[in-house]
Design a protein around this motif. Structure first.
Motif, short mmCIF file in Angstrom:
data_model
loop_
_atom_site.label_atom_id
_atom_site.label_comp_id
_atom_site.label_asym_id
_atom_site.label_seq_id
_atom_site.Cartn_x
_atom_site.Cartn_y
_atom_site.Cartn_z
N VAL A 86 1.62 -6.10 6.97
CA VAL A 86 2.30 -5.69 7.98
C VAL A 86 2.55 -7.05 8.69
O VAL A 86 3.90 -7.38 9.19
N THR A 87 1.52 -8.16 8.83
CA THR A 87 1.81 -9.34 9.57
C THR A 87 1.46 -10.51 8.35
O THR A 87 1.00 -10.19 7.32
N GLN A 88 1.55 -11.75 9.10
CA GLN A 88 1.23 -12.68 8.27
C GLN A 88 -0.23 -13.14 8.15
O GLN A 88 -0.58 -14.13 7.24
N PHE A 89 -1.09 -12.31 8.79
CA PHE A 89 -2.35 -12.49 9.06
C PHE A 89 -3.22 -11.38 8.60
O PHE A 89 -4.34 -11.29 8.87
N ASP A 90 -2.64 -10.51 7.77
CA ASP A 90 -3.41 -9.35 7.43
C ASP A 90 -4.40 -9.86 6.48
O ASP A 90 -5.50 -9.20 6.43
N HIS A 91 -4.30 -10.91 5.58
CA HIS A 91 -5.64 -11.25 4.83
C HIS A 91 -6.91 -11.97 5.60
O HIS A 91 -7.99 -11.75 5.39
N ASN A 92 -6.37 -12.44 6.69
CA ASN A 92 -7.35 -13.08 7.74
C ASN A 92 -8.18 -11.83 8.41
O ASN A 92 -9.31 -12.00 8.72
N VAL A 93 -7.48 -11.03 8.91
CA VAL A 93 -8.08 -10.08 9.60
C VAL A 93 -9.11 -9.12 8.46
O VAL A 93 -10.12 -8.80 9.26
N PRO B 163 0.95 -5.68 -2.78
CA PRO B 163 1.92 -5.75 -3.78
C PRO B 163 3.40 -5.61 -3.14
O PRO B 163 4.32 -5.49 -4.13
N GLU B 164 3.42 -5.52 -2.09
CA GLU B 164 4.87 -5.38 -1.58
C GLU B 164 5.61 -6.78 -1.25
O GLU B 164 6.72 -6.82 -1.33
N GLU B 165 4.69 -7.91 -1.33
CA GLU B 165 5.31 -9.25 -1.40
C GLU B 165 6.07 -9.35 -0.44
O GLU B 165 6.60 -10.60 -0.38
N ALA B 166 6.04 -8.74 0.81
CA ALA B 166 6.95 -9.04 2.01
C ALA B 166 6.42 -8.32 3.17
O ALA B 166 6.15 -7.05 2.80
N ALA B 167 6.39 -8.61 4.28
CA ALA B 167 5.87 -8.08 5.67
C ALA B 167 6.91 -7.28 6.01
O ALA B 167 8.14 -7.49 6.27
N THR B 168 6.37 -5.98 6.66
CA THR B 168 7.30 -4.96 7.30
C THR B 168 6.59 -4.53 8.48
O THR B 168 5.54 -5.02 8.75
N ASN B 169 7.13 -3.91 9.32
CA ASN B 169 6.53 -3.57 10.58
C ASN B 169 5.88 -2.24 10.24
O ASN B 169 4.98 -1.78 11.10
N GLY B 170 5.75 -1.48 9.12
CA GLY B 170 4.92 -0.54 8.86
C GLY B 170 5.08 0.80 9.38
O GLY B 170 4.13 1.62 9.52
N ARG B 171 6.39 1.14 9.98
CA ARG B 171 6.64 2.04 10.86
C ARG B 171 7.66 3.12 9.91
O ARG B 171 7.38 4.21 10.12
N ALA B 172 8.30 2.39 9.17
CA ALA B 172 9.47 3.30 8.43
C ALA B 172 8.93 3.62 7.10
O ALA B 172 9.06 5.03 6.48
N VAL C 133 -6.33 0.08 0.72
CA VAL C 133 -6.52 -0.39 2.36
C VAL C 133 -5.35 -0.03 3.10
O VAL C 133 -4.25 -0.64 2.92
N ALA C 134 -5.60 0.89 3.88
CA ALA C 134 -4.25 1.22 4.97
C ALA C 134 -4.52 0.46 6.20
O ALA C 134 -5.63 0.57 6.90
N LEU C 135 -3.45 -0.36 6.48
CA LEU C 135 -3.47 -1.38 7.57
C LEU C 135 -2.49 -0.78 8.51
O LEU C 135 -1.16 -0.78 8.02
N GLN C 136 -2.79 -0.86 9.71
CA GLN C 136 -1.78 -0.40 10.90
C GLN C 136 -2.19 -1.35 12.02
O GLN C 136 -3.34 -1.79 12.19
N VAL C 137 -0.91 -1.80 12.71
CA VAL C 137 -1.06 -2.84 13.84
C VAL C 137 -0.35 -2.33 14.83
O VAL C 137 0.75 -1.85 14.72
N VAL D 89 4.21 7.36 6.20
CA VAL D 89 5.54 6.84 6.06
C VAL D 89 6.17 7.23 4.82
O VAL D 89 5.41 7.77 3.89
N VAL D 90 7.30 6.78 4.37
CA VAL D 90 8.08 6.86 3.30
C VAL D 90 7.73 5.94 2.09
O VAL D 90 7.62 4.68 2.51
N SER D 91 7.60 6.32 1.09
CA SER D 91 7.61 5.54 -0.13
C SER D 91 8.77 5.23 -0.64
O SER D 91 9.50 5.99 -1.32
N THR D 92 9.41 4.09 -0.49
CA THR D 92 10.86 3.62 -0.87
C THR D 92 10.90 3.09 -2.19
O THR D 92 9.81 2.67 -2.46
N ARG D 93 11.89 2.84 -2.74
CA ARG D 93 12.19 2.06 -3.88
C ARG D 93 12.90 0.51 -3.56
O ARG D 93 13.28 -0.10 -4.50
N LEU D 94 12.87 0.08 -2.36
CA LEU D 94 13.46 -1.20 -2.02
C LEU D 94 12.29 -2.06 -2.27
O LEU D 94 11.14 -1.92 -2.03
N THR D 95 12.55 -3.23 -2.83
CA THR D 95 11.81 -4.40 -3.24
C THR D 95 11.70 -5.66 -2.12
O THR D 95 12.82 -5.41 -1.28
#
Length: 381
Positions: free
Chosen positions: A63-70, A127-136, A155-159, A221-227
């Motif tokens: 979700v964010t650039q600091f998920d691993h720190n949290v 595994p997403e390798e890119a951050a999203t807002n986690g809403r869609a 691990v499910a993470l919501q911000v 949320v939806v499990s998409t096939r976008l990389t």
């Protein structure tokens, strides 16, 4: 707001110094978590007992650039640095340097060696390798994190953050850090899910897809096939596409009606009058087009012009039909032609002529019904 930003930057430097000075322990994580609460970073976890201490690989959505720190504030874990130059900046952000700059296969082999030592902390991978807002929805999970070990724990993470969005696409981690210090608070909700084991003869791609579906159901949320590559390509197109200015009442270019080439050089007012005249001509085909245009130039209304023509306010000579244009050829039916008998059906010579409407509404209605019946009879014949 500026004073709050400066104060939190000052406290953030102390948090960084404390986290570097103290060894990795429960006491260190507690102190840093309390100091992060002062910064406005609140971390909550649903049920700590669900965390499996025997699992060596954690899989989380990004979700964010600091998920691993949290998540590192809750349990000891390491996240390998996949992008960016190694050095002090990579270490200060909390990433683990493996010294592998080759392919994903070399990275997987290095992580397998790392996980084989039980003294090392577990791995936290995104595994997403890119951050999203986690809403869609979730981006398509890469398969390489699921090639390390056969057991992973999702691990499910919501911000949540007031006023300002959590993650802005194509923004740097410095910008996200400054916005985190500027807003009143940011709440991270961490939910540990049951461990997932690879099935017999299950491929890494299928294993990744199964974990992605479980995480998507947990997050709602939806499990998409976008990389992540699709996201990078989309952001590249947005950066190179000039913004188009649209007025509130304008239509897209594809939805706008095409103007004939003959009317391209005509003024917009003439084009509008011509279009309105065609509409009146469809209702009153016996009225000359020039008469309609002259009246429309005065009334500027299709309904008013039709009323003027019907009630006789505008004098005109009806257009006469050309002789022989609608002369259907006499014909006989197939059975009568086969027996040599001439058909007795009388074929009309021409189309029913258009009549002038009367001034009375009742007479106009009756005349309209007569014209309709005459046209129906002509079409049947």
């Amino acid at each position: 707001g500026l004073c709050l930003l400066v104060l939190r930057l000052f406290i953030g430097v102390h948090v960084f110094l404390v986290s570097c000075a103290l060894p990795d322990s429960v006491l260190r994580r507690f102190i840093v978590r309390v100091m992060c609460s002062v910064l406005g970073l609140f971390v909550r976890q649903s049920d700590p007992r669900l965390r499996d201490t025997s699992v060596r690989v954690y899989i989380a959505n990004h979700v964010t650039q600091f998920d691993h720190n949290v998540i590192n504030l809750l349990t000891s874990c390491n996240t390998p640095a996949l992008n960016g130059a190694p050095g002090f900046l990579c270490w200060s952000r909390g990433f683990m340097e493996l010294g592998v700059t080759g392919s994903r296969a070399e990275l997987v082999d290095s992580l397998k060696v790392y996980s084989s030592h039980r003294a090392n902390p577990p791995l936290l991978l995104f595994p997403e390798e890119a951050a999203t807002n986690g809403r869609a929805g979730l981006l398509r999970f890469s398969s390489w994190p699921f090639s390390i070990l056969d057991v992973v724990q999702p691990v499910a993470l919501q911000v949540q953050r007031p006023l300002i969005t959590v993650s802005v696409a194509d923004s740097s981690w410095i910008t996200e850090l400054l916005w985190t210090f500027f807003v009143p608070f940011t709440v991270y909700q961490v939910r540990w899910m049951p461990s997932v084991t690879r099935r017999a003869e299950e491929l890494s791609e299928d294993f990744a897809l199964r974990v992605q579906e479980l995480l998507a159901m947990e997050l709602g949320v939806v499990s998409t096939r976008l990389t992540a590559a699709d996201k990078a390509e989309h952001m590249k197109r947005l950066r190179h596409t000039s913004p188009l200015s649209f007025t509130p009442g304008s239509q897209p270019l594809a939805a706008r009606p095409r103007v004939p080439s003959s009317l391209a050089a005509v003024a917009p007012e003439e084009v509008r009058i011509t279009a309105m005249a065609q509409r009146v001509k469809e209702v009153l085909p016996h009225v000359p087009l020039e008469v309609i245009r002259i009246d429309l130039a005065q009334t500027n209304c299709v309904d008013t012009t039709i009323a003027n023509l019907l009630e006789g306010r505008v004098p005109f000579y009806p257009e006469s039909e050309e002789a022989g244009t609608d002369q259907p050829a006499p014909s006989t039916s197939q059975p009568a032609a086969a027996f040599g008998v001439q058909s007795s059906v009388v074929v009309p010579s021409s189309k029913p002529a258009t009549k002038q409407f009367a001034k009375s509404p009742v007479e106009r209605h009756l005349s309209l019904q007569e014209r309709k019946r005459a046209l129906y009879d002509y079409a049947r014949r």
